[in-house]
Scaffold this motif. Structure first.
Motif, PDB file in Angstrom:
ATOM      1  N   ASP A 124       2.086   3.094  11.137  1.00 57.30           N
ATOM      2  CA  ASP A 124       2.632   4.360  10.625  1.00 57.30           C
ATOM      3  C   ASP A 124       1.856   4.839   9.405  1.00 57.30           C
ATOM      4  OD1 ASP A 124       4.546   4.470  12.598  1.00 57.30           O
ATOM      5  OD2 ASP A 124       6.176   3.749  11.313  1.00 57.30           O
ATOM      6  N   TRP A 125       1.564   3.913   8.489  1.00 50.25           N
ATOM      7  CA  TRP A 125       0.792   4.278   7.295  1.00 50.25           C
ATOM      8  C   TRP A 125      -0.618   4.706   7.686  1.00 50.25           C
ATOM      9  CZ3 TRP A 125      -3.674   1.774   5.620  1.00 50.25           C
ATOM     10  CH2 TRP A 125      -4.171   2.202   4.393  1.00 50.25           C
ATOM     11  N   TYR A 126      -1.248   3.970   8.589  1.00 49.60           N
ATOM     12  CA  TYR A 126      -2.643   4.219   8.980  1.00 49.60           C
ATOM     13  C   TYR A 126      -2.818   5.581   9.651  1.00 49.60           C
ATOM     14  CZ  TYR A 126      -7.354   2.912  10.465  1.00 49.60           C
ATOM     15  OH  TYR A 126      -8.716   2.858  10.625  1.00 49.60           O
ATOM     16  N   ILE A 127      -1.856   5.987  10.457  1.00 45.45           N
ATOM     17  CA  ILE A 127      -1.970   7.289  11.127  1.00 45.45           C
ATOM     18  C   ILE A 127      -1.281   8.401  10.325  1.00 45.45           C
ATOM     19  CG2 ILE A 127      -2.249   6.262  13.410  1.00 45.45           C
ATOM     20  CD1 ILE A 127       0.648   7.019  14.028  1.00 45.45           C
ATOM     21  N   ARG A 128      -0.951   8.064   9.099  1.00 44.40           N
ATOM     22  CA  ARG A 128      -0.429   9.037   8.133  1.00 44.40           C
ATOM     23  C   ARG A 128       0.878   9.707   8.566  1.00 44.40           C
ATOM     24  NH1 ARG A 128      -4.598  10.196   4.357  1.00 44.40           N
ATOM     25  NH2 ARG A 128      -6.544   9.222   5.009  1.00 44.40           N
ATOM     26  N   ARG A 129       1.796   8.909   9.074  1.00 48.55           N
ATOM     27  CA  ARG A 129       3.124   9.453   9.379  1.00 48.55           C
ATOM     28  C   ARG A 129       3.793   9.820   8.065  1.00 48.55           C
ATOM     29  NH1 ARG A 129       5.256   9.057  14.899  1.00 48.55           N
ATOM     30  NH2 ARG A 129       3.690   7.828  15.932  1.00 48.55           N
ATOM     31  N   PRO A 130       4.516  10.923   8.044  1.00 48.75           N
ATOM     32  CA  PRO A 130       5.194  11.328   6.803  1.00 48.75           C
ATOM     33  C   PRO A 130       6.131  10.222   6.297  1.00 48.75           C
ATOM     34  CG  PRO A 130       5.296  13.073   8.437  1.00 48.75           C
ATOM     35  CD  PRO A 130       4.722  11.871   9.132  1.00 48.75           C
ATOM     36  N   ASP A 131       6.139  10.051   4.998  1.00 49.88           N
ATOM     37  CA  ASP A 131       7.005   9.085   4.307  1.00 49.88           C
ATOM     38  C   ASP A 131       6.705   7.624   4.622  1.00 49.88           C
ATOM     39  OD1 ASP A 131       8.418  11.200   3.073  1.00 49.88           O
ATOM     40  OD2 ASP A 131       9.660  11.407   4.869  1.00 49.88           O
ATOM     41  N   SER A 132       5.572   7.338   5.252  1.00 44.70           N
ATOM     42  CA  SER A 132       5.230   5.937   5.514  1.00 44.70           C
ATOM     43  C   SER A 132       4.487   5.361   4.311  1.00 44.70           C
ATOM     44  CB  SER A 132       4.386   5.810   6.780  1.00 44.70           C
ATOM     45  OG  SER A 132       3.174   6.499   6.626  1.00 44.70           O
ATOM     46  N   GLU A 133       4.628   4.058   4.149  1.00 45.57           N
ATOM     47  CA  GLU A 133       3.975   3.368   3.041  1.00 45.57           C
ATOM     48  C   GLU A 133       3.271   2.133   3.564  1.00 45.57           C
ATOM     49  OE1 GLU A 133       6.729   2.493  -0.053  1.00 45.57           O
ATOM     50  OE2 GLU A 133       7.393   4.561  -0.231  1.00 45.57           O
ATOM     51  N   LEU A 134       2.224   1.751   2.902  1.00 37.11           N
ATOM     52  CA  LEU A 134       1.496   0.537   3.245  1.00 37.11           C
ATOM     53  C   LEU A 134       2.430  -0.655   3.005  1.00 37.11           C
ATOM     54  CD1 LEU A 134      -1.269  -0.581   4.094  1.00 37.11           C
ATOM     55  CD2 LEU A 134      -1.854  -0.703   1.690  1.00 37.11           C
ATOM     56  N   PRO A 135       2.570  -1.559   3.982  1.00 36.01           N
ATOM     57  CA  PRO A 135       3.471  -2.704   3.780  1.00 36.01           C
ATOM     58  C   PRO A 135       3.040  -3.550   2.588  1.00 36.01           C
ATOM     59  CG  PRO A 135       2.753  -2.566   6.075  1.00 36.01           C
ATOM     60  CD  PRO A 135       1.950  -1.570   5.298  1.00 36.01           C
ATOM     61  N   GLU A 136       4.016  -4.059   1.880  1.00 33.74           N
ATOM     62  CA  GLU A 136       3.746  -4.912   0.723  1.00 33.74           C
ATOM     63  C   GLU A 136       3.281  -6.283   1.202  1.00 33.74           C
ATOM     64  OE1 GLU A 136       6.259  -6.768  -2.969  1.00 33.74           O
ATOM     65  OE2 GLU A 136       6.840  -4.824  -2.169  1.00 33.74           O
ATOM     66  N   ARG A 137       2.294  -6.819   0.518  1.00 36.45           N
ATOM     67  CA  ARG A 137       1.796  -8.154   0.856  1.00 36.45           C
ATOM     68  C   ARG A 137       2.627  -9.197   0.121  1.00 36.45           C
ATOM     69  NH1 ARG A 137      -4.460  -7.691  -0.393  1.00 36.45           N
ATOM     70  NH2 ARG A 137      -4.147  -9.913  -0.512  1.00 36.45           N
ATOM     71  N   PRO A 138       2.951 -10.304   0.793  1.00 34.26           N
ATOM     72  CA  PRO A 138       3.763 -11.336   0.142  1.00 34.26           C
ATOM     73  C   PRO A 138       2.922 -12.206  -0.786  1.00 34.26           C
ATOM     74  CG  PRO A 138       3.195 -12.034   2.338  1.00 34.26           C
ATOM     75  CD  PRO A 138       2.671 -10.622   2.181  1.00 34.26           C
ATOM     76  N   ASP A 139       3.602 -12.862  -1.691  1.00 36.69           N
ATOM     77  CA  ASP A 139       2.965 -13.859  -2.537  1.00 36.69           C
ATOM     78  C   ASP A 139       2.525 -15.006  -1.627  1.00 36.69           C
ATOM     79  OD1 ASP A 139       2.201 -15.682  -4.452  1.00 36.69           O
ATOM     80  OD2 ASP A 139       4.206 -15.934  -5.295  1.00 36.69           O
ATOM     81  N   ALA A 140       1.310 -15.437  -1.744  1.00 36.70           N
ATOM     82  CA  ALA A 140       0.763 -16.466  -0.852  1.00 36.70           C
ATOM     83  C   ALA A 140       1.327 -17.858  -1.130  1.00 36.70           C
ATOM     84  CB  ALA A 140      -0.754 -16.491  -0.962  1.00 36.70           C
TER      85      ALA A 140
END
Length: 67
Positions: free
Chosen positions: A41-57
């Motif tokens: 969703d973020w990559y294809i620029r869907r409205p209101d989408s956000e890049l998923p948060e990366r977890p602490d490793a």
């Protein structure tokens, strides 16, 4: 048919990183499919989408070595 998915299954080839990705998604309280859908969703620029948060490793990398 009960519990029939709304979308068809898709296939793609991924190496052993798939297992690390599963641990990382679970560390966030999520699952791989949800993270992938959010990224798409973020990559294809869907409205209101956000890049998923990366977890602490810390959690998922420790789980790798505990096996």
């Amino acid at each position: 048919m009960p519990n029939q998915p709304k979308t068809p299954a898709r296939q793609m080839r991924i190496g052993d990183e798939w297992y690390d990705f599963d641990l990382a998604a679970k560390a966030q309280g999520s699952e791989r499919a949800a993270v992938i859908r959010a990224f798409i969703d973020w990559y294809i620029r869907r409205p209101d989408s956000e890049l998923p948060e990366r977890p602490d490793a810390t959690y998922w990398r420790k789980a790798q070595t505990d096996d």
